[in-house]
Scaffold this active site. Structure first.
Site, PDB file in Angstrom:
ATOM      1  N   CYS A  81       0.824  -1.219   0.000  1.00 14.77           N
ATOM      2  CA  CYS A  81       0.000   0.000   0.000  1.00 14.77           C
ATOM      3  C   CYS A  81       0.852   1.260   0.000  1.00 14.77           C
ATOM      4  O   CYS A  81       1.252   1.747   1.061  1.00 14.77           O
ATOM      5  CB  CYS A  81      -0.899   0.010   1.231  1.00 14.77           C
ATOM      6  SG  CYS A  81      -2.090  -1.307   1.215  1.00 14.77           S
ATOM      7  N   GLN A 289     -13.323  -8.824 -10.534  1.00 16.03           N
ATOM      8  CA  GLN A 289     -12.903  -7.548  -9.933  1.00 16.03           C
ATOM      9  C   GLN A 289     -12.686  -7.722  -8.428  1.00 16.03           C
ATOM     10  O   GLN A 289     -13.502  -8.360  -7.766  1.00 16.03           O
ATOM     11  CB  GLN A 289     -13.980  -6.498 -10.166  1.00 16.03           C
ATOM     12  CG  GLN A 289     -14.155  -6.116 -11.629  1.00 16.03           C
ATOM     13  CD  GLN A 289     -13.152  -5.075 -12.090  1.00 16.03           C
ATOM     14  OE1 GLN A 289     -12.328  -4.602 -11.317  1.00 16.03           O
ATOM     15  NE2 GLN A 289     -13.217  -4.728 -13.359  1.00 16.03           N
ATOM     16  N   TYR A 318     -12.446  -5.927 -24.683  1.00 19.35           N
ATOM     17  CA  TYR A 318     -11.705  -6.301 -23.477  1.00 19.35           C
ATOM     18  C   TYR A 318     -12.712  -6.629 -22.361  1.00 19.35           C
ATOM     19  O   TYR A 318     -12.696  -6.015 -21.300  1.00 19.35           O
ATOM     20  CB  TYR A 318     -10.772  -5.180 -23.018  1.00 19.35           C
ATOM     21  CG  TYR A 318      -9.900  -4.571 -24.103  1.00 19.35           C
ATOM     22  CD1 TYR A 318      -8.632  -5.089 -24.370  1.00 19.35           C
ATOM     23  CD2 TYR A 318     -10.350  -3.480 -24.842  1.00 19.35           C
ATOM     24  CE1 TYR A 318      -7.832  -4.512 -25.354  1.00 19.35           C
ATOM     25  CE2 TYR A 318      -9.552  -2.906 -25.831  1.00 19.35           C
ATOM     26  CZ  TYR A 318      -8.293  -3.425 -26.076  1.00 19.35           C
ATOM     27  OH  TYR A 318      -7.501  -2.858 -27.040  1.00 19.35           O
ATOM     28  N   CYS A 414      -7.463   1.714 -16.399  1.00 19.99           N
ATOM     29  CA  CYS A 414      -6.781   1.548 -15.114  1.00 19.99           C
ATOM     30  C   CYS A 414      -5.406   2.208 -15.171  1.00 19.99           C
ATOM     31  O   CYS A 414      -4.590   2.001 -14.280  1.00 19.99           O
ATOM     32  CB  CYS A 414      -6.678   0.070 -14.745  1.00 19.99           C
ATOM     33  SG  CYS A 414      -5.922  -0.924 -16.038  1.00 19.99           S
TER      34      CYS A 414
HETATM   35  N1  SAH Z   1     -14.085  -5.425 -18.644  1.00 16.76           N
HETATM   36  C1  SAH Z   1     -13.651  -6.472 -17.748  1.00 16.76           C
HETATM   37  C2  SAH Z   1     -12.144  -6.797 -17.821  1.00 16.76           C
HETATM   38  C3  SAH Z   1     -11.203  -5.643 -17.870  1.00 16.76           C
HETATM   39  S1  SAH Z   1      -9.519  -6.076 -17.604  1.00 16.76           S
HETATM   40  C4  SAH Z   1     -14.071  -6.163 -16.327  1.00 16.76           C
HETATM   41  O1  SAH Z   1     -14.508  -5.057 -16.024  1.00 16.76           O
HETATM   42  O2  SAH Z   1     -13.987  -7.055 -15.489  1.00 16.76           O
HETATM   43  C5  SAH Z   1      -8.880  -6.081 -19.241  1.00 16.76           C
HETATM   44  C6  SAH Z   1      -9.185  -7.353 -20.012  1.00 16.76           C
HETATM   45  O3  SAH Z   1      -8.595  -7.237 -21.311  1.00 16.76           O
HETATM   46  C7  SAH Z   1      -8.642  -8.635 -19.413  1.00 16.76           C
HETATM   47  O4  SAH Z   1      -9.686  -9.562 -19.274  1.00 16.76           O
HETATM   48  C8  SAH Z   1      -7.602  -9.121 -20.454  1.00 16.76           C
HETATM   49  O5  SAH Z   1      -7.545 -10.532 -20.552  1.00 16.76           O
HETATM   50  C9  SAH Z   1      -8.144  -8.524 -21.723  1.00 16.76           C
HETATM   51  N2  SAH Z   1      -7.176  -8.309 -22.831  1.00 16.76           N
HETATM   52  C10 SAH Z   1      -5.868  -7.986 -22.733  1.00 16.76           C
HETATM   53  N3  SAH Z   1      -5.348  -7.764 -23.964  1.00 16.76           N
HETATM   54  C11 SAH Z   1      -6.361  -7.936 -24.853  1.00 16.76           C
HETATM   55  C12 SAH Z   1      -6.445  -7.819 -26.272  1.00 16.76           C
HETATM   56  N4  SAH Z   1      -5.395  -7.498 -27.011  1.00 16.76           N
HETATM   57  N5  SAH Z   1      -7.646  -8.051 -26.839  1.00 16.76           N
HETATM   58  C13 SAH Z   1      -8.731  -8.378 -26.090  1.00 16.76           C
HETATM   59  N6  SAH Z   1      -8.697  -8.505 -24.747  1.00 16.76           N
HETATM   60  C14 SAH Z   1      -7.527  -8.288 -24.129  1.00 16.76           C
END
Ligand code: SAH
Length: 464
Positions: A81, A289, A318, A414
């Site tokens: 942290c 999450q 994503y 993020c």
């Molecule tokens: N929207 C989701 C996950 C967000 S985290 C939520 O809110 O829970 C980002 C995600 O992008 C992860 O699941 C990761 O596996 C995916 N990811 C990473 N690179 C990627 C790419 N090139 N194309 C598609 N997905 C990807």
């Protein structure tokens, strides 16, 4: 000239986005971890670079009004942290300042040109994590301990407490450690690749009140596993009920939290939890999450920015296990979720079926390939959500998004630095950033989540 090991009494003038305070010495910016604006501190230079230097704190001489010592008994040595020494209200301000500064410096998008809001914080900025991972090892006297890595090392410090997760996490950890001591079960040593138990991983369903305990081992089984189960279940007087105990096999020489193979020792191989009224089955390796309370705040904000009315075609790039897609499906005509991890897409499809959601489909593949294929096939969308990992999206994907000409893009990020880069690129494609909302998903750390609303501009307004 500033040199390594120089010692100064410094007045901290500003806060960096990573939990360091900043002061100026000889006109060079010095970043001192563990300090905050307003602190007077004795600091020692540990590293001098061409345009800045890094320092460590020897002593706080006069604390700032924003200081918050004593948040966690472990914070002096724990690497977890980096904002723990700053009052929560100020943490929220720093995160907002950091987002605006990235947009201005990196994206050349000035805050005069969009609406922005104070960081949405959490009511209880502690015990918010639903997942805790504890490495296991020996102390100097070869006693089995479990806890966390000391700051910047892989040396294990014994867990007294961790204020970030439910107190049950340490009870379950201690149950495993007690079993190991009694049954003479060895700890894994990452240098020699010998020994058995690597980590204890605990997951909680905050709404379901279910818990899962995973023991990650460098082997295929645990001796007298029934004793382990007994010990863990004996902690059941608590808020969470243990529905799953799993042996996770990780015989690889790597630092991954878990291996791919799981063996159920007790109960189910998953627990349940829900986000915004949608239920999810969570397996040991599923992405979920870690701050469920703020996830709802984040997703609600994303939905608010999308302004869905019910007749829209939506794409969620994503998409992970489909959490945003499934929520959007409630308010739109149809949703397509895209994600690179195949297992996550399988989970997303099952989550849709389990929740009786019929207007969401999911495609496994990279955002760049699938968005290209969608755009090439003439697909148009009204709203596109994107929620990329820390490195952000890429020009190819953003080009394809623009080609599908959504009225709105909702970008969830993020990492404010890559967000700023991508927003700047989207501006050249005719998408103007209208609203910026930081959301605090990770109190007491420097991590910062942001939701942005972008609007398609009439052609004549591009570049204005
Ligand atoms: N929207 C989701 C996950 C967000 S985290 C939520 O809110 O829970 C980002 C995600 O992008 C992860 O699941 C990761 O596996 C995916 N990811 C990473 N690179 C990627 C790419 N090139 N194309 C598609 N997905 C990807």
């Amino acid at each position: 000239m500033l040199k390594k090991n120089d010692i100064f009494d410094a007045v901290i003038e500003a806060d960096a986005g990573n939990g360091s305070g900043i002061c100026r010495v000889d006109d060079i910016a010095v970043f001192a971890g563990g300090t905050t604006r307003g602190d007077k501190a004795k600091i020692k230079i540990v590293n001098v670079k061409s345009s800045y230097a890094l320092a460590e704190v020897l002593e706080i001489l006069e604390p700032s009004e924003n200081r918050n010592d004593g948040f966690c008994a472990s914070s002096a040595i724990c690497g977890g942290c980096d904002f723990a020494h700053i009052k929560y209200e100020r943490q929220l301000e720093i995160k907002k300042e950091h987002v605006l500064s990235c947009l201005e410096r990196i994206g050349k998008i000035s805050k005069e040109n969009f609406e922005y809001f104070d960081t949405l914080g959490i009511k209880k900025p502690f015990e918010y994590r639903n997942k805790m991972v504890f490495p296991v090892g020996y102390d100097k006297k070869r006693r089995i301990i479990g806890g966390f890595y000391k700051r910047g090392t892989h040396d294990i410090a014994e867990l007294k407490t961790c204020a970030q997760g439910p107190k049950e996490a340490s009870l379950f950890l201690n149950a495993v450690l007690e079993y190991m001591r009694e049954e003479n079960v060895s700890c894994y040593d990452e240098k020699t690749h010998k020994g058995l138990v690597r980590r204890v991983f605990v997951r909680f369903g905050f709404y379901s009140k279910e818990a899962m305990v995973v023991i990650s081992v460098n082997g295929n089984k645990l001796p007298k596993a029934e004793k382990l189960i007994e010990k863990i279940l004996s902690e059941e007087q608590n808020e969470f009920s243990v529905k799953s105990i799993i042996l996770n096999v990780n015989k690889q020489k790597n630092n991954l939290v878990l291996g791919n193979d799981n063996l159920t020792l007790f109960g189910r191989d998953y627990i349940y939890d829900s986000i915004c009224g949608i239920n999810y089955k969570i397996s040991p390796n599923s992405f979920f999450q870690v701050n469920p309370v703020q996830t709802e705040v984040l997703y609600n904000k994303a939905m608010e920015f999308a302004e869905l009315k019910g007749d829209e075609t939506v794409i969620d790039l994503y998409c992970g296990i489909g959490t945003i897609s499934l929520m959007a499906a409630k308010y739109a005509k149809s949703v397509v979720g895209v994600e690179i991890v195949e297992q996550a897409i399988k989970d997303a499809k099952n989550n849709a079926i389990d929740n009786g959601i019929k207007n969401a489909e999911f495609i496994a593949g990279s955002a760049e390939t699938i968005s290209f294929e969608l755009a090439k096939s003439g697909k148009k969308a009204d709203v596109i959500f994107i929620d990329p990992p820390r490195k952000g999206s890429d020009e190819k994907t953003l080009d394809c998004i623009a080609e599908m000409s959504p009225e709105k893009i909702v970008y969830i990020s993020c990492n404010p630095a890559t967000l700023a880069r991508d927003l700047a690129y989207l501006k050249t494609k005719g998408y103007k950033t209208k609203k910026v909302q930081p959301v605090d998903m990770f109190p007491n750390t420097g991590h910062c989540e942001v939701v942005c609303a972008l609007q398609r501009q009439p052609r004549s307004d591009i570049n204005s």
